[in-house]
Design a protein around this motif. Structure first.
Motif, PDB file in Angstrom:
ATOM      1  N   GLU A   1      42.894  40.970  37.014  1.00 34.11           N
ATOM      2  CA  GLU A   1      43.274  41.793  38.159  1.00 34.11           C
ATOM      3  C   GLU A   1      43.193  40.967  39.436  1.00 34.11           C
ATOM      4  OE1 GLU A   1      41.274  43.089  40.813  1.00 34.11           O
ATOM      5  OE2 GLU A   1      39.462  41.987  40.231  1.00 34.11           O
ATOM      6  N   SER A   2      43.956  41.375  40.420  1.00 32.51           N
ATOM      7  CA  SER A   2      43.854  40.782  41.747  1.00 32.51           C
ATOM      8  C   SER A   2      44.114  41.879  42.772  1.00 32.51           C
ATOM      9  CB  SER A   2      44.844  39.630  41.929  1.00 32.51           C
ATOM     10  OG  SER A   2      46.165  40.101  41.915  1.00 32.51           O
ATOM     11  N   ILE A   3      43.599  41.647  43.960  1.00 34.18           N
ATOM     12  CA  ILE A   3      43.754  42.660  45.004  1.00 34.18           C
ATOM     13  C   ILE A   3      45.021  42.451  45.798  1.00 34.18           C
ATOM     14  CG2 ILE A   3      41.284  43.079  45.175  1.00 34.18           C
ATOM     15  CD1 ILE A   3      41.285  41.375  47.728  1.00 34.18           C
TER      16      ILE A   3
ATOM     17  N   SER B   1      41.946  46.922  43.269  1.00 27.19           N
ATOM     18  CA  SER B   1      42.842  46.109  42.436  1.00 27.19           C
ATOM     19  C   SER B   1      44.268  46.621  42.566  1.00 27.19           C
ATOM     20  CB  SER B   1      42.411  46.173  40.968  1.00 27.19           C
ATOM     21  OG  SER B   1      41.142  45.603  40.803  1.00 27.19           O
TER      22      SER B   1
ATOM     23  N   GLU C   1      33.409  42.499  41.525  1.00 26.40           N
ATOM     24  CA  GLU C   1      34.503  42.785  40.601  1.00 26.40           C
ATOM     25  C   GLU C   1      34.062  42.517  39.180  1.00 26.40           C
ATOM     26  OE1 GLU C   1      37.461  40.816  43.918  1.00 26.40           O
ATOM     27  OE2 GLU C   1      37.240  39.965  41.930  1.00 26.40           O
TER      28      GLU C   1
ATOM     29  N   TYR D   1      38.369  48.020  34.521  1.00 25.70           N
ATOM     30  CA  TYR D   1      38.038  47.219  35.691  1.00 25.70           C
ATOM     31  C   TYR D   1      37.287  48.105  36.675  1.00 25.70           C
ATOM     32  CZ  TYR D   1      42.221  49.504  37.525  1.00 25.70           C
ATOM     33  OH  TYR D   1      43.147  50.442  37.919  1.00 25.70           O
TER      34      TYR D   1
ATOM     35  N   ASP E   1      37.025  47.287  40.288  1.00 26.82           N
ATOM     36  CA  ASP E   1      37.415  47.188  41.693  1.00 26.82           C
ATOM     37  C   ASP E   1      38.549  48.158  41.991  1.00 26.82           C
ATOM     38  OD1 ASP E   1      38.042  44.311  43.866  1.00 26.82           O
ATOM     39  OD2 ASP E   1      38.072  46.460  44.264  1.00 26.82           O
TER      40      ASP E   1
ATOM     41  N   LYS F   1      40.435  53.690  35.862  1.00 31.63           N
ATOM     42  CA  LYS F   1      40.452  52.224  35.945  1.00 31.63           C
ATOM     43  C   LYS F   1      40.548  51.624  34.534  1.00 31.63           C
ATOM     44  CE  LYS F   1      37.753  51.962  40.216  1.00 31.63           C
ATOM     45  NZ  LYS F   1      37.107  53.284  40.205  1.00 31.63           N
TER      46      LYS F   1
ATOM     47  N   THR G   1      40.701  37.793  38.712  1.00 32.05           N
ATOM     48  CA  THR G   1      39.443  38.011  37.998  1.00 32.05           C
ATOM     49  C   THR G   1      39.803  38.372  36.567  1.00 32.05           C
ATOM     50  OG1 THR G   1      38.299  38.757  39.982  1.00 32.05           O
ATOM     51  CG2 THR G   1      37.325  39.336  37.862  1.00 32.05           C
TER      52      THR G   1
ATOM     53  N   LEU H   1      47.650  44.125  38.035  1.00 36.80           N
ATOM     54  CA  LEU H   1      46.917  43.968  36.766  1.00 36.80           C
ATOM     55  C   LEU H   1      47.818  43.234  35.796  1.00 36.80           C
ATOM     56  CD1 LEU H   1      45.865  47.463  37.396  1.00 36.80           C
ATOM     57  CD2 LEU H   1      44.104  45.853  36.672  1.00 36.80           C
TER      58      LEU H   1
ATOM     59  N   SER I   1      49.669  48.727  40.749  1.00 37.15           N
ATOM     60  CA  SER I   1      48.743  49.859  40.652  1.00 37.15           C
ATOM     61  C   SER I   1      49.420  51.198  40.951  1.00 37.15           C
ATOM     62  CB  SER I   1      47.552  49.654  41.594  1.00 37.15           C
ATOM     63  OG  SER I   1      47.991  49.540  42.925  1.00 37.15           O
TER      64      SER I   1
END
Lengths: 111, 111
Positions: free
Chosen positions: A91-93, A29, A2, A24, A26, A70, A100, A32, A51
């Motif tokens: 960002e995170s998944i 993600s 990432e 970004y 990934d 992105k 991150t 955000l 997203s």
């Protein structure tokens, strides 16, 4: 891995609009975020976007998301001297997942 | 008021000493995190814990240790094995369905 990239510095005049950009890598993600950090302080969550959204507006803040490229941006309308701070894109998944962060954009607002 | 509290705000450490940074939250959050911030580097994840008595290493865990004996507390120990500990340390917490809240940070300086 990432990666989140931001420009390091932005200078605007009071009353102008500020646009802070973030990219970004990934593609998974899902969430955000934009955080604000004033000198010597912790991070304050400003806003976030899922997203599956293209835009989110909250008073003077507008977040735009281009998922294909992105690319995430934060627009601050009628920028004030009190908006001077470092702004972090993150960002995170998943909603319950580690963040991150980008390296931060220092916004300087001059009178 | 609910919040996340870090102490002390400033901490000085002699080389070869271990020091412990405190992080306490009364938000009833399940997950807690420690980040390190260096100028121009953004935030990097040291350790995180999603449940009491369990924690995971982040990206830069070497030279650090944590414990999570209580839901409210997540202390970080900077050991003598951490060769460059001077930095700003941020603690955060969240739970499923909420965004991360950050403490005001501890600035650690090696003298």
């Amino acid at each position: 891995g990432e990666d989140v990239e931001q420009s390091l510095f932005l200078s605007v005049r009071e009353g102008d609009s500020s646009v802070i950009n973030c990219t970004y890598t990934d593609s998974s993600s899902t969430y955000l975020y934009w955080y604000k950090q004033e000198p010597g302080a912790g991070l304050q969550l400003l806003t976030y976007i899922f997203s599956n959204m293209d835009m989110k507006q909250d008073q003077r803040l507008t977040v735009l998301l281009n998922k294909k490229d992105k690319h995430l941006s934060l627009r601050i309308a009628d920028t004030q001297t009190g908006d001077s701070a470092i702004y972090f894109c993150a960002e995170s998944i998943a909603r319950y997942s580690t963040l991150t962060f980008g390296k931060g954009t220092m916004l300087l607002v001059s009178p | 008021d609910g919040g996340i509290t870090q102490s002390p705000k400033y901490l000085f450490r002699k080389e070869g000493q271990n020091v412990t940074l405190s992080c306490e939250q009364n938000l009833n959050h399940d997950a807690m995190y420690w980040y390190r911030q260096d100028p121009g580097q953004g935030l990097r994840l040291i350790y995180y814990s999603q449940i009491v008595n369990d924690f995971q290493k982040g990206d830069i865990a070497e030279g650090y240790s944590v414990s999570r004996e209580k839901k409210e507390s997540f202390p970080l120990t900077v050991t003598s094995a951490q060769k460059n500990p001077t930095a700003f340390y941020l603690c955060a917490s969240d739970r499923a369905g909420t965004e991360a809240f950050f403490g005001q940070g501890t600035r650690l300086t090696v003298v």
